[in-house]
Design a protein around this motif. Structure first.
Motif, mmCIF file in Angstrom:
data_model
loop_
_atom_site.group_PDB
_atom_site.id
_atom_site.type_symbol
_atom_site.label_atom_id
_atom_site.label_comp_id
_atom_site.label_asym_id
_atom_site.label_seq_id
_atom_site.Cartn_x
_atom_site.Cartn_y
_atom_site.Cartn_z
ATOM 1 N N ALA A 99 1.889 -12.602 -3.017
ATOM 2 C CA ALA A 99 2.020 -11.149 -3.198
ATOM 3 C C ALA A 99 3.189 -10.617 -2.375
ATOM 4 O O ALA A 99 3.398 -11.015 -1.221
ATOM 5 C CB ALA A 99 0.726 -10.448 -2.804
ATOM 6 N N THR A 100 3.943 -9.717 -2.956
ATOM 7 C CA THR A 100 5.099 -9.144 -2.276
ATOM 8 C C THR A 100 4.744 -7.920 -1.451
ATOM 9 O O THR A 100 5.570 -7.442 -0.679
ATOM 10 C CB THR A 100 6.176 -8.760 -3.306
ATOM 11 N N SER A 101 3.517 -7.405 -1.621
ATOM 12 C CA SER A 101 3.077 -6.242 -0.845
ATOM 13 C C SER A 101 1.561 -6.198 -0.831
ATOM 14 O O SER A 101 0.891 -6.815 -1.671
ATOM 15 C CB SER A 101 3.623 -4.942 -1.451
ATOM 16 N N ALA A 102 1.019 -5.440 0.139
ATOM 17 C CA ALA A 102 -0.434 -5.274 0.212
ATOM 18 C C ALA A 102 -0.948 -4.536 -1.016
ATOM 19 O O ALA A 102 -2.049 -4.820 -1.507
ATOM 20 C CB ALA A 102 -0.806 -4.516 1.488
ATOM 21 N N GLU A 103 -0.149 -3.602 -1.542
ATOM 22 C CA GLU A 103 -0.558 -2.849 -2.732
ATOM 23 C C GLU A 103 -0.724 -3.781 -3.931
ATOM 24 O O GLU A 103 -1.691 -3.673 -4.689
ATOM 25 C CB GLU A 103 0.477 -1.778 -3.051
ATOM 26 N N GLN A 104 0.200 -4.707 -4.103
ATOM 27 C CA GLN A 104 0.107 -5.648 -5.213
ATOM 28 C C GLN A 104 -1.119 -6.548 -5.062
ATOM 29 O O GLN A 104 -1.831 -6.800 -6.035
ATOM 30 C CB GLN A 104 1.371 -6.502 -5.295
ATOM 31 N N PHE A 105 -1.361 -7.024 -3.855
ATOM 32 C CA PHE A 105 -2.522 -7.876 -3.606
ATOM 33 C C PHE A 105 -3.815 -7.148 -3.958
ATOM 34 O O PHE A 105 -4.682 -7.685 -4.669
ATOM 35 C CB PHE A 105 -2.549 -8.317 -2.142
ATOM 36 N N LEU A 106 -3.973 -5.911 -3.464
ATOM 37 C CA LEU A 106 -5.208 -5.161 -3.692
ATOM 38 C C LEU A 106 -5.377 -4.815 -5.164
ATOM 39 O O LEU A 106 -6.493 -4.844 -5.693
ATOM 40 C CB LEU A 106 -5.205 -3.892 -2.839
ATOM 41 N N LEU A 107 -4.294 -4.502 -5.843
ATOM 42 C CA LEU A 107 -4.384 -4.126 -7.255
ATOM 43 C C LEU A 107 -4.812 -5.329 -8.097
ATOM 44 O O LEU A 107 -5.674 -5.206 -8.987
ATOM 45 C CB LEU A 107 -3.037 -3.598 -7.738
ATOM 46 N N VAL A 108 -4.243 -6.496 -7.828
ATOM 47 C CA VAL A 108 -4.622 -7.699 -8.572
ATOM 48 C C VAL A 108 -6.064 -8.089 -8.268
ATOM 49 O O VAL A 108 -6.823 -8.474 -9.164
ATOM 50 C CB VAL A 108 -3.658 -8.859 -8.247
ATOM 51 N N ALA A 109 -6.466 -7.995 -6.990
ATOM 52 C CA ALA A 109 -7.846 -8.321 -6.614
ATOM 53 C C ALA A 109 -8.827 -7.380 -7.300
ATOM 54 O O ALA A 109 -9.892 -7.806 -7.787
ATOM 55 C CB ALA A 109 -8.009 -8.247 -5.096
ATOM 56 N N LEU A 110 -8.492 -6.094 -7.353
ATOM 57 C CA LEU A 110 -9.357 -5.122 -8.017
ATOM 58 C C LEU A 110 -9.475 -5.422 -9.505
ATOM 59 O O LEU A 110 -10.577 -5.410 -10.074
ATOM 60 C CB LEU A 110 -8.809 -3.714 -7.801
ATOM 61 N N ALA A 111 -8.363 -5.723 -10.153
ATOM 62 C CA ALA A 111 -8.397 -6.068 -11.575
ATOM 63 C C ALA A 111 -9.208 -7.335 -11.802
ATOM 64 O O ALA A 111 -9.892 -7.489 -12.822
ATOM 65 C CB ALA A 111 -6.973 -6.239 -12.111
ATOM 66 N N GLY A 112 -9.159 -8.254 -10.822
ATOM 67 C CA GLY A 112 -9.907 -9.497 -10.951
ATOM 68 C C GLY A 112 -11.404 -9.307 -10.975
ATOM 69 O O GLY A 112 -12.142 -10.140 -11.543
ATOM 70 N N VAL A 113 -11.893 -8.220 -10.388
ATOM 71 C CA VAL A 113 -13.337 -7.940 -10.406
ATOM 72 C C VAL A 113 -13.835 -7.751 -11.837
ATOM 73 O O VAL A 113 -14.995 -8.045 -12.159
ATOM 74 C CB VAL A 113 -13.645 -6.688 -9.548
#
Length: 460
Positions: free
Chosen positions: A125-139
């Motif tokens: 991940a290039t940023s914390a925002e990208q990490f959290l957004l992908v993790a949220l979508a993964g739910v």
């Protein structure tokens, strides 16, 4: 004057009625399953257009990447238990244990995927925002794989009910997403609504199923050995599904790592159109699969293969030439499609779409090939072909993307699909028959003309 023995005529009449009912049911099943996919793709496509015109190119790229990673998990969770589950429902008198077994296997599979996803994003991940957004979508993957009873409806040739439920849910959430954007919401709120949509759609299917099951139990705790046995049987298809998704999405992942969000946005625009091309034939073949299995069963009882082979050839013919028609249209109209739908700032994506359109006929034939593999029980063939495509996709991406960027990714994706769908079938004696049928499909118009000419010559 001819006479008819009622004792022999009655079975023939019953068989004809059964055949007509199967044919009509398969057609209706295919129409409803395809309609559901059309509506879902329509809502997703319209939302993508709205987001592309609302967000910056970079933000749209981040959103597209999050949705792609969620779609990867969903595809992996569902891949091993489509045709196999329909077959299991068709053979079982207790749908409750089948349903719960499917749900357990699916949820365990996506749980593993979610853990891997978090680890992968933690390192790339290039940023914390990208990490959290992908993790949220993964739910969302945990909600999507709950809709196992949809396959029971498919086995019963009654895809209408789950299709209506899912279309209604998709329409309602599309309106909510548009309203949220109108009120100034950002990408995070849209992803949250996406998660809620998938859980709501699956719950709606579960409630319909509970009401409609009249034979056996709707839900029943399966024996551990039944779950393990189902997992073992689905494992080749699961491994194959992972490889298929690597084949389909490796290009996007490599573009994200080597090029960045802007390159992802361009590739995502082209890929969104390609997703439509892939989903429609898969939906129709899944819905008509019970009829294909029935044709194979009847041929085996009679000691022949004519009806089964004829239905399979007809499916390859239709799939290939529908794919060719769409590929030609996409190739000629790619600039108009991209600029009109997404805006002039995405004009570079038209070149990617032209390249990827070459793979459309093979995508359509792939939907038929995958069902032939399940019908024949040659599940490890699926593993081989998809891993060939996956290895080719990754290797070509690493070779082409550094020099050509997203254009190289488009060529890698197209080449890997041609290899995994068509060229692979010539590598093994067990797949030669289907390689011949796919090759015959290219000559379908000629065969049709010759057949018509022959029938006219024999007419008095």
């Amino acid at each position: 004057m001819n006479t008819i023995n009622p004792e022999t005529a009655q079975p023939v009449t019953k068989m004809r009625r059964l055949r007509d009912r199967l044919r009509d049911g398969a057609a209706s099943n295919g129409i409803w399953a395809s309609l559901q996919q059309v509506c879902n793709l329509l809502f997703v496509g319209l939302l993508s257009v709205i987001l592309a015109r609302t967000l910056s190119i970079e933000d749209f790229g981040v959103y597209s990447y999050a949705m792609s990673m969620a779609g990867l998990g969903i595809a992996i969770g569902l891949a091993g238990l489509y045709g196999l589950a329909i077959k299991r429902y068709s053979e079982s008198r207790d749908p409750g244990t089948v349903t719960c077994s499917i749900i357990i296997v699916r949820e365990i599979t996506v749980a593993f995927y979610f853990v891997v996803l978090l680890g992968f994003m933690g390192s790339t991940a290039t940023s914390a925002e990208q990490f959290l957004l992908v993790a949220l979508a993964g739910v969302a993957v945990f909600g999507r794989v709950l809709d196992a009873p949809e396959l029971w409806y498919q086995a019963e040739l009654n895809a209408r009910k789950p299709a209506i439920a899912k279309i209604a849910v998709a329409a309602a959430f599309f309106v909510m997403k548009c309203a949220a954007l109108r009120l100034g919401s950002g990408v995070t709120e849209i992803v949250l609504l996406y998660v809620a949509e998938l859980f709501t759609a699956s719950i709606a299917v579960l409630l319909c199923y509970r009401r409609d099951v009249t034979t056996g139990r709707a839900f029943a705790v399966p024996a551990a050995r039944d779950v393990v046995e189902l997992w073992k049987r689905s494992f080749p298809l699961l491994i194959s599904g992972i490889a298929q998704q690597v084949n389909l999405r490796a290009s996007l992942i490599v573009v994200q790592i080597l090029v960045g969000a802007t390159g992802v946005a361009m590739f995502a625009v082209s890929q969104r159109v390609m997703d439509v091309c892939l989903a429609l034939p898969m939906a129709y073949m899944t819905a008509t699969f019970p009829a294909l299995l029935e044709a194979r069963r009847r041929d085996r009882e009679r000691g022949g293969t004519s009806q089964y082979r004829h239905r399979l050839q007809r499916s390859f013919d239709s799939a290939l030439w529908a794919g060719i028609a769409i590929a030609v249209a996409l190739f000629m109209l790619s600039d108009i499609v991209v600029v009109t739908a997404f805006g002039a700032e995405y004009a570079d994506a038209a070149e990617l779409l032209r390249i990827q359109s070459i793979a459309v006929p093979f995508m359509f034939m792939s939907s038929v090939l995958s069902k032939w593999i399940i019908a024949e029980g040659n599940l490890w063939i699926s593993v081989g072909r998809h891993w060939l495509g996956a290895v080719a996709a990754v290797a070509l991406c690493l070779l082409l993307v550094p020099a050509w960027g997203a254009v190289g990714a488009a060529w890698a994706s197209t080449a890997s699909y041609v290899m995994s769908v068509y060229l692979f079938t010539f590598l093994s004696r067990s797949t030669w028959p289907v390689a011949v049928q796919m090759s015959r499909a290219w000559l379908a118009p000629v065969r049709h003309v010759l057949t018509r000419a022959g029938s006219q010559r024999v007419e008095p």
